[in-house]
Design a protein around this motif. Structure first.
Motif, PDB file in Angstrom:
ATOM      1  N   UNK A 170       0.135  -4.423  -3.973  1.00  0.00           N
ATOM      2  CA  UNK A 170       0.979  -3.253  -3.757  1.00  0.00           C
ATOM      3  C   UNK A 170       1.383  -3.142  -2.296  1.00  0.00           C
ATOM      4  N   UNK A 171       0.447  -3.368  -1.396  1.00  0.00           N
ATOM      5  CA  UNK A 171       0.730  -3.341   0.040  1.00  0.00           C
ATOM      6  C   UNK A 171      -0.143  -4.388   0.723  1.00  0.00           C
ATOM      7  N   UNK A 172       0.344  -5.611   0.854  1.00  0.00           N
ATOM      8  CA  UNK A 172      -0.481  -6.710   1.383  1.00  0.00           C
ATOM      9  C   UNK A 172      -1.094  -6.430   2.749  1.00  0.00           C
ATOM     10  N   UNK A 173      -0.400  -5.661   3.592  1.00  0.00           N
ATOM     11  CA  UNK A 173      -0.921  -5.392   4.934  1.00  0.00           C
ATOM     12  C   UNK A 173      -2.118  -4.458   4.930  1.00  0.00           C
ATOM     13  N   UNK A 174      -2.414  -3.868   3.776  1.00  0.00           N
ATOM     14  CA  UNK A 174      -3.564  -2.971   3.662  1.00  0.00           C
ATOM     15  C   UNK A 174      -4.869  -3.720   3.425  1.00  0.00           C
ATOM     16  N   UNK A 175      -4.796  -5.019   3.193  1.00  0.00           N
ATOM     17  CA  UNK A 175      -6.007  -5.778   2.879  1.00  0.00           C
ATOM     18  C   UNK A 175      -6.861  -5.960   4.134  1.00  0.00           C
ATOM     19  N   UNK A 176      -8.142  -5.644   4.002  1.00  0.00           N
ATOM     20  CA  UNK A 176      -9.059  -5.712   5.138  1.00  0.00           C
ATOM     21  C   UNK A 176     -10.374  -6.321   4.664  1.00  0.00           C
ATOM     22  N   UNK A 177     -10.940  -7.203   5.463  1.00  0.00           N
ATOM     23  CA  UNK A 177     -12.236  -7.795   5.143  1.00  0.00           C
ATOM     24  C   UNK A 177     -12.308  -9.217   5.654  1.00  0.00           C
TER      25      UNK A 177
END
Length: 251
Positions: A170-177
């Motif tokens: 949905x929002x690739x830039x929101x992925x964190x880890x």
């Protein structure tokens, strides 16, 4: 006309001339237009773990050469929806980013004039008037797997290979880890496979799994997570976040 009268008239003329110059000067000052300039917002990006412990930013400073009658900080999400407008650095440093949950925030500095609509808009893209936004500082709150889009998929078990396609974030830039993998489970959470990439997921032949239901998940996690040793996703421990699942029906 005697000399005394001439001197008095001359003084009156010079006085009127000086007053005119003063009025003109004041009028010119009133017409000066201030062009806001937020300058450079100094500070490093932040990365917090959503774990129930309050998380605050520090070490942010504004540009000493910034220009504008009014000023405020602006906190947005990645879509520039305005989440808050702390009026000064003390208020900004008092914001608990833990409470915002998983995702990414952006911190901006705004210098603006009275014709700017910062008090009425909900998205920074809709700002109008005389204003200038600085660069942004990123605040990550993770891990965050984001949300998956695509599916569900319905396949017939008939010996013909069945592959999924069209899965996205949905929002690739929101992925964190620090780490990432895909996880395929059955409908009870039993782990059937952990394809490392979306390309690998799209290479899985679900026809070979026989009749049943599979769930496709995306996992972002830190090194303390036990994904390498557990057999059921319900037994995951450590610092991690699983996305929503996409259903694959095999009839």
């Amino acid at each position: 006309m005697n000399l005394k009268n001439w001197i008095m008239i001359k003084k009156m003329f010079l006085g009127v001339l000086a007053l005119g110059l003063m009025v003109t000067s004041c009028s010119d000052d009133d017409d000066v237009q201030i062009i806001p300039d937020a300058g450079v917002l100094n500070g490093s990006d932040f990365s917090f773990t959503v774990d129930g412990t309050p998380d605050f930013v520090t070490g942010i400073s504004t540009d000493a050469n910034a220009v504008g009658t009014n000023r405020t900080f602006v906190i947005t999400d990645l879509d520039l929806n305005i989440l808050g407008t702390p009026p000064n650095i003390e208020a900004l440093e008092g914001v608990n980013f833990e409470a915002a949950g998983r995702g990414v925030c952006l911190i901006w500095y705004l210098r603006f004039e009275n014709d700017t609509n910062i008090d009425t808009v909900t998205n920074a893209n809709d700002l109008t008037g005389s204003f200038d936004l600085s660069n942004s500082i990123r605040v990550e709150r993770g891990p965050n797997a984001d949300a998956l889009t695509g599916g569900p998929f319905n396949f017939t078990v008939d010996g013909t290979p069945d592959m999924v396609s069209g899965i996205a974030f949905e929002n690739p830039n929101n992925r964190i880890g620090t780490n990432a993998t895909w996880v395929i489970t059955d409908d009870t959470g039993m782990i059937l496979g952990t394809p490392p990439t979306l390309t690998a997921v799209e290479g899985v032949d679900f026809d070979g799994a026989g009749v049943g239901v599979c769930l496709i998940w995306y996992l972002r996690y830190e090194n303390d997570t036990n994904i390498a040793t557990v057999t059921n996703a319900n037994d995951l421990t450590g610092t991690f976040h699983l996305s929503n699942s996409i259903t694959v029906n095999r009839n």
